[in-house]
Design a protein around this motif. Structure first.
Motif, PDB file in Angstrom:
ATOM      1  N   GLN A  38     -18.525  -8.079  15.893  1.00  0.00           N
ATOM      2  CA  GLN A  38     -19.473  -7.774  16.968  1.00  0.00           C
ATOM      3  C   GLN A  38     -20.234  -6.480  16.681  1.00  0.00           C
ATOM      4  O   GLN A  38     -21.424  -6.369  16.989  1.00  0.00           O
ATOM      5  N   THR A  39     -19.552  -5.522  16.082  1.00  0.00           N
ATOM      6  CA  THR A  39     -20.204  -4.258  15.728  1.00  0.00           C
ATOM      7  C   THR A  39     -21.303  -4.493  14.701  1.00  0.00           C
ATOM      8  O   THR A  39     -22.411  -3.950  14.817  1.00  0.00           O
ATOM      9  N   ILE A  40     -21.001  -5.311  13.698  1.00  0.00           N
ATOM     10  CA  ILE A  40     -22.007  -5.636  12.677  1.00  0.00           C
ATOM     11  C   ILE A  40     -23.212  -6.316  13.311  1.00  0.00           C
ATOM     12  O   ILE A  40     -24.365  -5.967  13.036  1.00  0.00           O
ATOM     13  N   GLU A  41     -22.942  -7.288  14.186  1.00  0.00           N
ATOM     14  CA  GLU A  41     -24.032  -7.993  14.864  1.00  0.00           C
ATOM     15  C   GLU A  41     -24.877  -7.030  15.697  1.00  0.00           C
ATOM     16  O   GLU A  41     -26.109  -7.087  15.693  1.00  0.00           O
ATOM     17  N   ALA A  42     -24.209  -6.130  16.406  1.00  0.00           N
ATOM     18  CA  ALA A  42     -24.924  -5.185  17.266  1.00  0.00           C
ATOM     19  C   ALA A  42     -25.854  -4.290  16.456  1.00  0.00           C
ATOM     20  O   ALA A  42     -27.011  -4.067  16.833  1.00  0.00           O
ATOM     21  N   LEU A  43     -25.366  -3.788  15.340  1.00  0.00           N
ATOM     22  CA  LEU A  43     -26.179  -2.895  14.511  1.00  0.00           C
ATOM     23  C   LEU A  43     -27.353  -3.643  13.891  1.00  0.00           C
ATOM     24  O   LEU A  43     -28.501  -3.165  13.890  1.00  0.00           O
ATOM     25  N   GLU A  44     -27.077  -4.819  13.360  1.00  0.00           N
ATOM     26  CA  GLU A  44     -28.142  -5.581  12.696  1.00  0.00           C
ATOM     27  C   GLU A  44     -29.200  -6.039  13.692  1.00  0.00           C
ATOM     28  O   GLU A  44     -30.394  -6.065  13.366  1.00  0.00           O
ATOM     29  N   GLN A  45     -28.794  -6.399  14.893  1.00  0.00           N
ATOM     30  CA  GLN A  45     -29.764  -6.801  15.911  1.00  0.00           C
ATOM     31  C   GLN A  45     -30.675  -5.648  16.311  1.00  0.00           C
ATOM     32  O   GLN A  45     -31.811  -5.847  16.743  1.00  0.00           O
ATOM     33  N   ALA A  46     -30.189  -4.413  16.117  1.00  0.00           N
ATOM     34  CA  ALA A  46     -30.992  -3.228  16.432  1.00  0.00           C
ATOM     35  C   ALA A  46     -31.774  -2.728  15.223  1.00  0.00           C
ATOM     36  O   ALA A  46     -32.423  -1.684  15.296  1.00  0.00           O
ATOM     37  N   GLY A  47     -31.685  -3.477  14.126  1.00  0.00           N
ATOM     38  CA  GLY A  47     -32.409  -3.080  12.919  1.00  0.00           C
ATOM     39  C   GLY A  47     -31.721  -1.987  12.125  1.00  0.00           C
ATOM     40  O   GLY A  47     -32.352  -1.326  11.290  1.00  0.00           O
ATOM     41  N   LEU A  48     -30.411  -1.800  12.353  1.00  0.00           N
ATOM     42  CA  LEU A  48     -29.652  -0.789  11.621  1.00  0.00           C
ATOM     43  C   LEU A  48     -28.755  -1.468  10.588  1.00  0.00           C
ATOM     44  O   LEU A  48     -28.371  -2.625  10.754  1.00  0.00           O
ATOM     45  N   ARG A  49     -28.419  -0.726   9.538  1.00  0.00           N
ATOM     46  CA  ARG A  49     -27.543  -1.278   8.503  1.00  0.00           C
ATOM     47  C   ARG A  49     -26.088  -1.147   8.912  1.00  0.00           C
ATOM     48  O   ARG A  49     -25.679  -0.196   9.574  1.00  0.00           O
ATOM     49  N   ALA A  50     -25.284  -2.131   8.470  1.00  0.00           N
ATOM     50  CA  ALA A  50     -23.854  -2.121   8.737  1.00  0.00           C
ATOM     51  C   ALA A  50     -23.106  -2.398   7.442  1.00  0.00           C
ATOM     52  O   ALA A  50     -23.372  -3.400   6.771  1.00  0.00           O
ATOM     53  N   LEU A  51     -22.187  -1.507   7.082  1.00  0.00           N
ATOM     54  CA  LEU A  51     -21.405  -1.672   5.856  1.00  0.00           C
ATOM     55  C   LEU A  51     -19.948  -1.913   6.223  1.00  0.00           C
ATOM     56  O   LEU A  51     -19.338  -1.097   6.926  1.00  0.00           O
ATOM     57  N   PRO A  52     -19.348  -3.007   5.751  1.00  0.00           N
ATOM     58  CA  PRO A  52     -17.950  -3.321   6.085  1.00  0.00           C
ATOM     59  C   PRO A  52     -16.979  -2.495   5.242  1.00  0.00           C
ATOM     60  O   PRO A  52     -16.298  -3.008   4.354  1.00  0.00           O
ATOM     61  N   THR A  53     -16.880  -1.201   5.517  1.00  0.00           N
ATOM     62  CA  THR A  53     -16.111  -0.291   4.670  1.00  0.00           C
ATOM     63  C   THR A  53     -14.605  -0.356   4.890  1.00  0.00           C
ATOM     64  O   THR A  53     -13.837   0.095   4.039  1.00  0.00           O
ATOM     65  N   GLY A  54     -14.164  -0.879   6.019  1.00  0.00           N
ATOM     66  CA  GLY A  54     -12.725  -0.962   6.287  1.00  0.00           C
ATOM     67  C   GLY A  54     -12.430  -1.989   7.346  1.00  0.00           C
ATOM     68  O   GLY A  54     -11.731  -1.694   8.329  1.00  0.00           O
ATOM     69  N   VAL A  55     -12.941  -3.180   7.147  1.00  0.00           N
ATOM     70  CA  VAL A  55     -12.850  -4.219   8.175  1.00  0.00           C
ATOM     71  C   VAL A  55     -11.404  -4.512   8.558  1.00  0.00           C
ATOM     72  O   VAL A  55     -11.080  -4.734   9.736  1.00  0.00           O
ATOM     73  N   GLU A  56     -10.483  -4.498   7.568  1.00  0.00           N
ATOM     74  CA  GLU A  56      -9.097  -4.836   7.873  1.00  0.00           C
ATOM     75  C   GLU A  56      -8.471  -3.837   8.840  1.00  0.00           C
ATOM     76  O   GLU A  56      -7.488  -4.151   9.526  1.00  0.00           O
ATOM     77  N   HIS A  57      -9.038  -2.634   8.884  1.00  0.00           N
ATOM     78  CA  HIS A  57      -8.560  -1.629   9.835  1.00  0.00           C
ATOM     79  C   HIS A  57      -9.527  -1.441  10.993  1.00  0.00           C
ATOM     80  O   HIS A  57      -9.381  -0.521  11.800  1.00  0.00           O
ATOM     81  N   GLY A  58     -10.532  -2.305  11.057  1.00  0.00           N
ATOM     82  CA  GLY A  58     -11.457  -2.263  12.179  1.00  0.00           C
ATOM     83  C   GLY A  58     -12.634  -1.336  12.015  1.00  0.00           C
ATOM     84  O   GLY A  58     -13.326  -1.044  12.995  1.00  0.00           O
ATOM     85  N   THR A  59     -12.892  -0.858  10.809  1.00  0.00           N
ATOM     86  CA  THR A  59     -13.920   0.163  10.608  1.00  0.00           C
ATOM     87  C   THR A  59     -15.173  -0.399   9.949  1.00  0.00           C
ATOM     88  O   THR A  59     -15.102  -1.074   8.909  1.00  0.00           O
ATOM     89  N   ILE A  60     -16.300  -0.084  10.555  1.00  0.00           N
ATOM     90  CA  ILE A  60     -17.622  -0.423  10.028  1.00  0.00           C
ATOM     91  C   ILE A  60     -18.404   0.890   9.907  1.00  0.00           C
ATOM     92  O   ILE A  60     -18.330   1.746  10.786  1.00  0.00           O
ATOM     93  N   THR A  61     -19.148   1.054   8.842  1.00  0.00           N
ATOM     94  CA  THR A  61     -20.024   2.217   8.702  1.00  0.00           C
ATOM     95  C   THR A  61     -21.442   1.811   9.070  1.00  0.00           C
ATOM     96  O   THR A  61     -22.008   0.900   8.461  1.00  0.00           O
ATOM     97  N   GLY A  62     -21.969   2.454  10.092  1.00  0.00           N
ATOM     98  CA  GLY A  62     -23.346   2.188  10.497  1.00  0.00           C
ATOM     99  C   GLY A  62     -24.272   3.244   9.918  1.00  0.00           C
ATOM    100  O   GLY A  62     -23.916   4.421   9.834  1.00  0.00           O
ATOM    101  N   LEU A  63     -25.445   2.814   9.499  1.00  0.00           N
ATOM    102  CA  LEU A  63     -26.434   3.732   8.936  1.00  0.00           C
ATOM    103  C   LEU A  63     -27.649   3.773   9.852  1.00  0.00           C
ATOM    104  O   LEU A  63     -28.251   2.741  10.156  1.00  0.00           O
ATOM    105  N   SER A  64     -27.993   4.976  10.286  1.00  0.00           N
ATOM    106  CA  SER A  64     -29.126   5.161  11.186  1.00  0.00           C
ATOM    107  C   SER A  64     -29.886   6.411  10.777  1.00  0.00           C
ATOM    108  O   SER A  64     -29.299   7.505  10.752  1.00  0.00           O
ATOM    109  N   GLY A  65     -31.150   6.241  10.420  1.00  0.00           N
ATOM    110  CA  GLY A  65     -31.959   7.388  10.042  1.00  0.00           C
ATOM    111  C   GLY A  65     -31.404   8.165   8.878  1.00  0.00           C
ATOM    112  O   GLY A  65     -31.536   9.383   8.818  1.00  0.00           O
ATOM    113  N   GLY A  66     -30.741   7.466   7.951  1.00  0.00           N
ATOM    114  CA  GLY A  66     -30.172   8.113   6.785  1.00  0.00           C
ATOM    115  C   GLY A  66     -28.819   8.762   7.022  1.00  0.00           C
ATOM    116  O   GLY A  66     -28.265   9.375   6.106  1.00  0.00           O
TER     117      GLY A  66
END
Length: 406
Positions: free
Chosen positions: A51-79
């Motif tokens: 859901q976090t990935i979907e939320a970021l991508e729907q807002a035009g932001l990048r989402a990197l699955p850096t630790g999905v097994e532990h629930g962590t996503i890295t979002g990129l916004s404005g660098g």
């Protein structure tokens, strides 16, 4: 936390999960309350990683699955990167890693965190939430206290022993929490066989604090120091170096501070550096810094100092001067040590004004003899305090070449 990039991430998450589905957590909240700079911004959310990935991508932001097994996503916004983690609870731990399950319970998420002032949350409007009831006061008063039972928290992750000392060095004020300190001492052997990279990272962060002297004394008294740095026999030189850095307004230097803890044993320094998995550059720097030859003393003349700078290189000379200064007994020599450091900053080691081609033109046959002749001329040139007179260098070359060839 009010920057446009940050607001964009929070807005994206709330557009997906509704108001209050995401909160700032940990260090960014703690440091804001303590009036300290905020570097990294971590966010906790009830949204699942997908859901976090979907939320970021729907807002035009990048989402990197850096630790999905532990629930962590890295979002990129404005660098800028934001670590976004789903609320979790521990299912199983073994002292090194945890099996987690996702939850919607903020209090449950807080209970798996290390220290009470790291279990603080704040919403997009700045409202602070303190599930343990003590985190805000800890942050404001500089208390480093485990969430719940310290022994339990450490058994979940042995690295929390070193994190306790690191946070005490950076944020602690007054006497350390006695229960926490006792737990660290009791469970110190959990660090044996631990991951060297993780231990090194925590150690270097502790050494990077403005003044970690009191904390290293605590680590030694608790028996933690011998476990992670078994060759350390004294803190005297380290403490003197920190005092010099403070008094002289030198930049905090955790690598040199580590070198100050190591006895003047090059091979021992190499073994320790490799055991901690330091980078090649840091390993080589420490090995160079603890060397004893040539000897560095405060009363060196500028000419002698230039010879040593040329032999060691400017950076290593600077390190050895600071360590020698820290090992000196008389504070009155401070001006002399500062003069040596100033010389290292202002004098650039020159290059021998002689080429292999010039050596061969002097009658030296091509091959190993060229290097031998150049070395002889170089030794003379150094003894002449790096004379800039090219004519004199050539004349010396002729004399050396004649003597070595014939």
């Amino acid at each position: 936390m009010a920057a446009a990039q940050t607001r964009a991430v929070m807005a994206a998450l709330e557009a997906k999960g509704g108001a209050g589905c995401a909160r700032f957590v940990g260090g960014c909240v703690r440091n804001t309350l303590m009036g300290k700079p905020v570097d990294d911004i971590d966010i906790a959310t009830v949204l699942t990683p997908d859901q976090t990935i979907e939320a970021l991508e729907q807002a035009g932001l990048r989402a990197l699955p850096t630790g999905v097994e532990h629930g962590t996503i890295t979002g990129l916004s404005g660098g800028r990167a934001f670590e976004i983690t789903t609320l979790r609870r521990d299912v199983a731990t073994d002292g090194r890693r945890a099996v987690v399950a996702f939850t919607h319970d903020w209090a449950e998420d807080a209970q798996r965190r290390d220290f009470r002032f790291n279990a603080l949350y704040a919403d997009a409007e700045g409202q602070v939430y303190d599930p343990t009831g003590e985190g805000v006061d800890d942050a404001r008063e500089g208390r480093v206290v485990f969430v719940g039972d310290p022994m339990t928290r450490i058994r979940e992750d042995y690295l929390r022993i070193l994190r306790f000392f690191r946070f005490q060095a950076w944020y602690g004020r007054g006497e350390p929490n006695a229960e926490a300190l006792a737990a660290c001492g009791a469970l110190k052997d959990m660090l044996l066989g631990g991951t060297a990279e993780r231990i090194q990272k925590e150690l270097m962060k502790t050494l990077a604090a403005d003044d970690p002297r009191a904390v290293l004394r605590l680590m030694a008294a608790a028996g933690v120091m011998p476990v992670i740095l078994p060759t350390v026999t004294s803190l005297a030189r380290f403490e003197a170096l920190v005092a010099i850095e403070t008094e002289q307004l030198f930049e905090t230097d955790p690598v040199l501070r580590l070198a100050a803890l190591i006895p003047g044993d090059v091979e021992g320094a190499r073994v320790l550096a490799e055991g901690l998995r330091l980078s090649n550059a840091d390993r080589d720097r420490i090995v160079g810094a603890v060397g004893q030859e040539p000897r560095i003393v405060s009363w060196m003349s500028p000419r002698e100092a230039r010879r040593v700078i040329y032999a060691l290189g400017t950076a290593t000379f600077r390190d050895r001067v600071k360590l020698a200064w820290a090992g000196a007994e008389r504070a009155s020599t401070a001006p002399q040590w500062r003069a040596l450091l100033a010389l290292a900053e202002t004098w650039t080691p020159p290059t021998l004004p002689l080429s292999g081609e010039e050596v061969m033109k002097a009658g030296v046959p091509k091959g190993p003899m060229v290097g031998k002749v150049m070395r002889e001329v170089e030794l003379w040139w150094i003894d002449q305090d790096f004379i800039e007179d090219k004519f004199s260098v050539i004349e010396r070359l002729k004399a050396v070449a004649q003597g070595m060839v014939y």
